[in-house]
Design a protein around this motif. Structure first.
Motif, PDB file in Angstrom:
ATOM      1  N   ARG A 206       0.844  -1.194   0.000  1.00  0.00           N
ATOM      2  CA  ARG A 206       0.000   0.000   0.000  1.00  0.00           C
ATOM      3  C   ARG A 206       0.880   1.246   0.000  1.00  0.00           C
ATOM      4  NH1 ARG A 206      -5.297  -1.881   1.552  1.00  0.00           N
ATOM      5  NH2 ARG A 206      -6.018   0.274   1.257  1.00  0.00           N
ATOM      6  N   SER A 207       0.356   2.318  -0.564  1.00  0.00           N
ATOM      7  CA  SER A 207       1.035   3.605  -0.496  1.00  0.00           C
ATOM      8  C   SER A 207      -0.004   4.709  -0.341  1.00  0.00           C
ATOM      9  CB  SER A 207       1.927   3.848  -1.717  1.00  0.00           C
ATOM     10  OG  SER A 207       1.171   4.077  -2.886  1.00  0.00           O
ATOM     11  N   PHE A 208       0.447   5.850   0.169  1.00  0.00           N
ATOM     12  CA  PHE A 208      -0.431   6.979   0.484  1.00  0.00           C
ATOM     13  C   PHE A 208       0.224   8.242  -0.046  1.00  0.00           C
ATOM     14  CE2 PHE A 208      -1.678  10.380   3.548  1.00  0.00           C
ATOM     15  CZ  PHE A 208      -3.054  10.328   3.389  1.00  0.00           C
ATOM     16  N   LEU A 209      -0.491   8.968  -0.885  1.00  0.00           N
ATOM     17  CA  LEU A 209       0.014  10.203  -1.467  1.00  0.00           C
ATOM     18  C   LEU A 209      -0.892  11.345  -1.047  1.00  0.00           C
ATOM     19  CD1 LEU A 209       1.793  11.835  -3.513  1.00  0.00           C
ATOM     20  CD2 LEU A 209       0.185  11.094  -5.291  1.00  0.00           C
ATOM     21  N   PHE A 210      -0.306  12.448  -0.579  1.00  0.00           N
ATOM     22  CA  PHE A 210      -1.138  13.602  -0.250  1.00  0.00           C
ATOM     23  C   PHE A 210      -0.433  14.891  -0.635  1.00  0.00           C
ATOM     24  CE2 PHE A 210       1.475  13.167   3.531  1.00  0.00           C
ATOM     25  CZ  PHE A 210       1.696  14.465   3.987  1.00  0.00           C
ATOM     26  N   LYS A 211      -1.264  15.890  -0.916  1.00  0.00           N
ATOM     27  CA  LYS A 211      -0.784  17.233  -1.200  1.00  0.00           C
ATOM     28  C   LYS A 211      -0.825  18.038   0.082  1.00  0.00           C
ATOM     29  CE  LYS A 211      -1.607  21.229  -4.210  1.00  0.00           C
ATOM     30  NZ  LYS A 211      -2.429  21.758  -5.341  1.00  0.00           N
ATOM     31  N   ASN A 212       0.234  18.748   0.378  1.00  0.00           N
ATOM     32  CA  ASN A 212       0.316  19.530   1.603  1.00  0.00           C
ATOM     33  C   ASN A 212      -0.470  20.834   1.429  1.00  0.00           C
ATOM     34  OD1 ASN A 212       1.143  20.166   4.208  1.00  0.00           O
ATOM     35  ND2 ASN A 212       2.960  21.251   3.486  1.00  0.00           N
ATOM     36  N   THR A 213      -1.494  21.004   2.262  1.00  0.00           N
ATOM     37  CA  THR A 213      -2.307  22.212   2.247  1.00  0.00           C
ATOM     38  C   THR A 213      -2.503  22.689   3.684  1.00  0.00           C
ATOM     39  OG1 THR A 213      -4.457  21.100   2.514  1.00  0.00           O
ATOM     40  CG2 THR A 213      -3.572  21.276   0.261  1.00  0.00           C
ATOM     41  N   ALA A 214      -3.195  23.804   3.839  1.00  0.00           N
ATOM     42  CA  ALA A 214      -3.449  24.350   5.175  1.00  0.00           C
ATOM     43  C   ALA A 214      -4.384  23.466   5.989  1.00  0.00           C
ATOM     44  CB  ALA A 214      -4.036  25.756   5.052  1.00  0.00           C
ATOM     45  N   ASP A 215      -5.038  22.494   5.345  1.00  0.00           N
ATOM     46  CA  ASP A 215      -5.962  21.591   6.044  1.00  0.00           C
ATOM     47  C   ASP A 215      -5.483  20.143   6.028  1.00  0.00           C
ATOM     48  OD1 ASP A 215      -7.939  23.625   6.609  1.00  0.00           O
ATOM     49  OD2 ASP A 215      -8.481  23.546   4.479  1.00  0.00           O
ATOM     50  N   ALA A 216      -4.237  19.911   5.647  1.00  0.00           N
ATOM     51  CA  ALA A 216      -3.749  18.538   5.473  1.00  0.00           C
ATOM     52  C   ALA A 216      -3.293  17.928   6.799  1.00  0.00           C
ATOM     53  CB  ALA A 216      -2.629  18.506   4.444  1.00  0.00           C
ATOM     54  N   TRP A 217      -4.213  17.851   7.747  1.00  0.00           N
ATOM     55  CA  TRP A 217      -3.909  17.269   9.053  1.00  0.00           C
ATOM     56  C   TRP A 217      -3.894  15.746   8.944  1.00  0.00           C
ATOM     57  CZ3 TRP A 217      -2.451  20.062  13.232  1.00  0.00           C
ATOM     58  CH2 TRP A 217      -2.694  21.443  13.201  1.00  0.00           C
ATOM     59  N   HIS A 218      -2.876  15.144   9.538  1.00  0.00           N
ATOM     60  CA  HIS A 218      -2.761  13.699   9.489  1.00  0.00           C
ATOM     61  C   HIS A 218      -1.965  13.222  10.697  1.00  0.00           C
ATOM     62  CE1 HIS A 218       0.725  15.393   7.404  1.00  0.00           C
ATOM     63  NE2 HIS A 218       1.404  14.289   7.678  1.00  0.00           N
ATOM     64  N   GLY A 219      -2.016  11.937  10.964  1.00  0.00           N
ATOM     65  CA  GLY A 219      -1.283  11.393  12.102  1.00  0.00           C
ATOM     66  C   GLY A 219      -1.449   9.890  12.199  1.00  0.00           C
ATOM     67  N   VAL A 220      -0.814   9.312  13.208  1.00  0.00           N
ATOM     68  CA  VAL A 220      -0.893   7.878  13.483  1.00  0.00           C
ATOM     69  C   VAL A 220      -0.963   7.701  14.992  1.00  0.00           C
ATOM     70  CG1 VAL A 220       0.225   5.622  13.225  1.00  0.00           C
ATOM     71  CG2 VAL A 220       0.512   7.364  11.442  1.00  0.00           C
ATOM     72  N   ARG A 221      -1.981   7.007  15.471  1.00  0.00           N
ATOM     73  CA  ARG A 221      -2.085   6.758  16.913  1.00  0.00           C
ATOM     74  C   ARG A 221      -0.946   5.864  17.399  1.00  0.00           C
ATOM     75  NH1 ARG A 221      -7.693   7.166  15.798  1.00  0.00           N
ATOM     76  NH2 ARG A 221      -8.709   8.712  17.142  1.00  0.00           N
ATOM     77  N   ALA A 222      -0.673   5.922  18.698  1.00  0.00           N
ATOM     78  CA  ALA A 222       0.435   5.173  19.286  1.00  0.00           C
ATOM     79  C   ALA A 222       0.314   3.677  18.986  1.00  0.00           C
ATOM     80  CB  ALA A 222       0.470   5.410  20.790  1.00  0.00           C
ATOM     81  N   LEU A 223       1.418   3.083  18.569  1.00  0.00           N
ATOM     82  CA  LEU A 223       1.445   1.678  18.197  1.00  0.00           C
ATOM     83  C   LEU A 223       1.396   0.788  19.436  1.00  0.00           C
ATOM     84  CD1 LEU A 223       4.300   1.787  15.506  1.00  0.00           C
ATOM     85  CD2 LEU A 223       1.840   2.141  15.178  1.00  0.00           C
ATOM     86  N   THR A 224       0.704  -0.337  19.317  1.00  0.00           N
ATOM     87  CA  THR A 224       0.620  -1.299  20.424  1.00  0.00           C
ATOM     88  C   THR A 224       1.249  -2.635  20.048  1.00  0.00           C
ATOM     89  OG1 THR A 224      -1.571  -2.064  19.724  1.00  0.00           O
ATOM     90  CG2 THR A 224      -1.493  -0.202  21.266  1.00  0.00           C
ATOM     91  N   CYS A 225       2.158  -2.615  19.092  1.00  0.00           N
ATOM     92  CA  CYS A 225       2.784  -3.846  18.618  1.00  0.00           C
ATOM     93  C   CYS A 225       3.748  -4.411  19.664  1.00  0.00           C
ATOM     94  CB  CYS A 225       3.542  -3.579  17.324  1.00  0.00           C
ATOM     95  SG  CYS A 225       4.765  -2.247  17.442  1.00  0.00           S
ATOM     96  N   PRO A 226       4.081  -5.705  19.561  1.00  0.00           N
ATOM     97  CA  PRO A 226       5.100  -6.285  20.445  1.00  0.00           C
ATOM     98  C   PRO A 226       6.466  -5.640  20.210  1.00  0.00           C
ATOM     99  CG  PRO A 226       3.823  -7.993  19.347  1.00  0.00           C
ATOM    100  CD  PRO A 226       3.481  -6.703  18.673  1.00  0.00           C
ATOM    101  N   ALA A 227       7.378  -5.911  21.124  1.00  0.00           N
ATOM    102  CA  ALA A 227       8.682  -5.247  21.114  1.00  0.00           C
ATOM    103  C   ALA A 227       9.483  -5.514  19.843  1.00  0.00           C
ATOM    104  CB  ALA A 227       9.492  -5.675  22.334  1.00  0.00           C
ATOM    105  N   ASN A 228       9.317  -6.668  19.234  1.00  0.00           N
ATOM    106  CA  ASN A 228      10.129  -7.007  18.064  1.00  0.00           C
ATOM    107  C   ASN A 228       9.373  -6.890  16.747  1.00  0.00           C
ATOM    108  OD1 ASN A 228      12.484  -7.601  19.565  1.00  0.00           O
ATOM    109  ND2 ASN A 228      11.665  -9.627  20.066  1.00  0.00           N
ATOM    110  N   SER A 229       8.318  -6.081  16.726  1.00  0.00           N
ATOM    111  CA  SER A 229       7.578  -5.820  15.502  1.00  0.00           C
ATOM    112  C   SER A 229       7.750  -4.358  15.126  1.00  0.00           C
ATOM    113  CB  SER A 229       6.098  -6.152  15.676  1.00  0.00           C
ATOM    114  OG  SER A 229       5.916  -7.540  15.893  1.00  0.00           O
ATOM    115  N   TYR A 230       7.774  -4.061  13.832  1.00  0.00           N
ATOM    116  CA  TYR A 230       8.129  -2.724  13.378  1.00  0.00           C
ATOM    117  C   TYR A 230       7.199  -2.255  12.265  1.00  0.00           C
ATOM    118  CZ  TYR A 230      12.376  -4.199  15.763  1.00  0.00           C
ATOM    119  OH  TYR A 230      13.264  -4.681  16.696  1.00  0.00           O
TER     120      TYR A 230
END
Length: 257
Positions: A206-230
């Motif tokens: 998968r890939s994600f493409l976005f144009k940077n604008t004054a409303d281009a808010w984005h983020g990722v919630r804190a990961l809950t993966c095990p210690a050896n997963s990335y």
């Protein structure tokens, strides 16, 4: 070496999907890389020992820090002098073209020189005044990308994800969130300060493409993966040429053409 990008994914119609997205121009893509290309790039993703650990780096509007592992291609924004001085020294978190596996060298060359990809990006972002830089990110347990806008000199970003259903579970999080309807004036909002969000899967080419604008808010919630997963990704960042003036070496090599 065989082609990495699928021509069928680089059409004007696909690029135009950004214009019809809610809130700000973005689109997520499935299978933009050929199956073989994704498998080879995933298998040879740079080792964690090549990365620099970022913990607690101050952000411009007081957002929570984006703790992660970071690896830059050729030149790191975190080691530039003056405005780019984050207090980091040395040559860690940086790699040169010749130190990469052959498959990654070829992929980056295709991104820099392929005319079909260039036309696709120009159509999607609405400008041909762009230079590129590249960087790899790795997220670990607890890593978060707090809601933010990118720097103004970024025109847009194309994020290629390198996880599969075999190494990453949906319940661990990691989906990039396109955020809509900020309800507070602060420039360091939390996820609950938006009326809506759209989550994009990061697994299996998968890939994600976005144009940077004054409303281009984005983020990722804190990961809950095990210690050896990335959580692993490769960023193709498109910036205004003006940002690179003033002696940054290799400008012409980075122009997307």
């Amino acid at each position: 070496m065989p082609r990495f990008l699928r021509d069928s994914a680089l059409t004007d119609a696909e690029a135009q999907r950004l214009a019809t997205s809610p809130a700000f121009p973005w689109a997520d893509f499935r299978q933009m890389l050929t199956d073989d290309a994704f498998a080879e790039l995933n298998a040879t993703f740079p080792p964690l020992t090549a990365f620099e650990r970022h913990d607690g780096l101050v952000r411009s509007h007081g957002q929570r820090p984006h703790d992660r592992y970071y690896l830059a291609y050729e030149t790191s924004i975190y080691h530039r002098q003056g405005k780019g001085d984050y207090g980091l020294t040395g040559d860690t978190g940086n790699t040169t073209h010749d130190r990469l596996p052959d498959v990654w060298q070829a992929f980056i060359e295709e991104l820099k020189t392929d005319e079909t990809y260039r036309r696709f990006i120009v159509k999607a972002l609405g400008t041909d005044r762009i230079v590129t830089r590249f960087a790899w990110h790795v997220g670990t347990t607890g890593s978060e990308v707090s809601p933010h806008l990118d720097a103004r000199d970024k025109v847009g970003t194309h994020i290629f994800y390198f996880n599969t259903k075999e190494d990453w579970r949906e319940e661990w999080g990691g989906s990039i969130l396109a955020l809509d309807g900020k309800q507070v004036p602060a420039m360091n909002p939390d996820f609950g300060d938006f009326r809506g969000e759209v989550a994009m899967d990061i697994r299996d080419n998968r890939s994600f493409l976005f144009k940077n604008t004054a409303d281009a808010w984005h983020g990722v919630r804190a990961l809950t993966c095990p210690a050896n997963s990335y959580r692993r990704l490769f960023n193709v960042v498109f910036e205004t040429p003006d940002k690179r003036r003033g002696g940054v070496r290799g400008l012409l090599d980075r122009v997307l053409r």
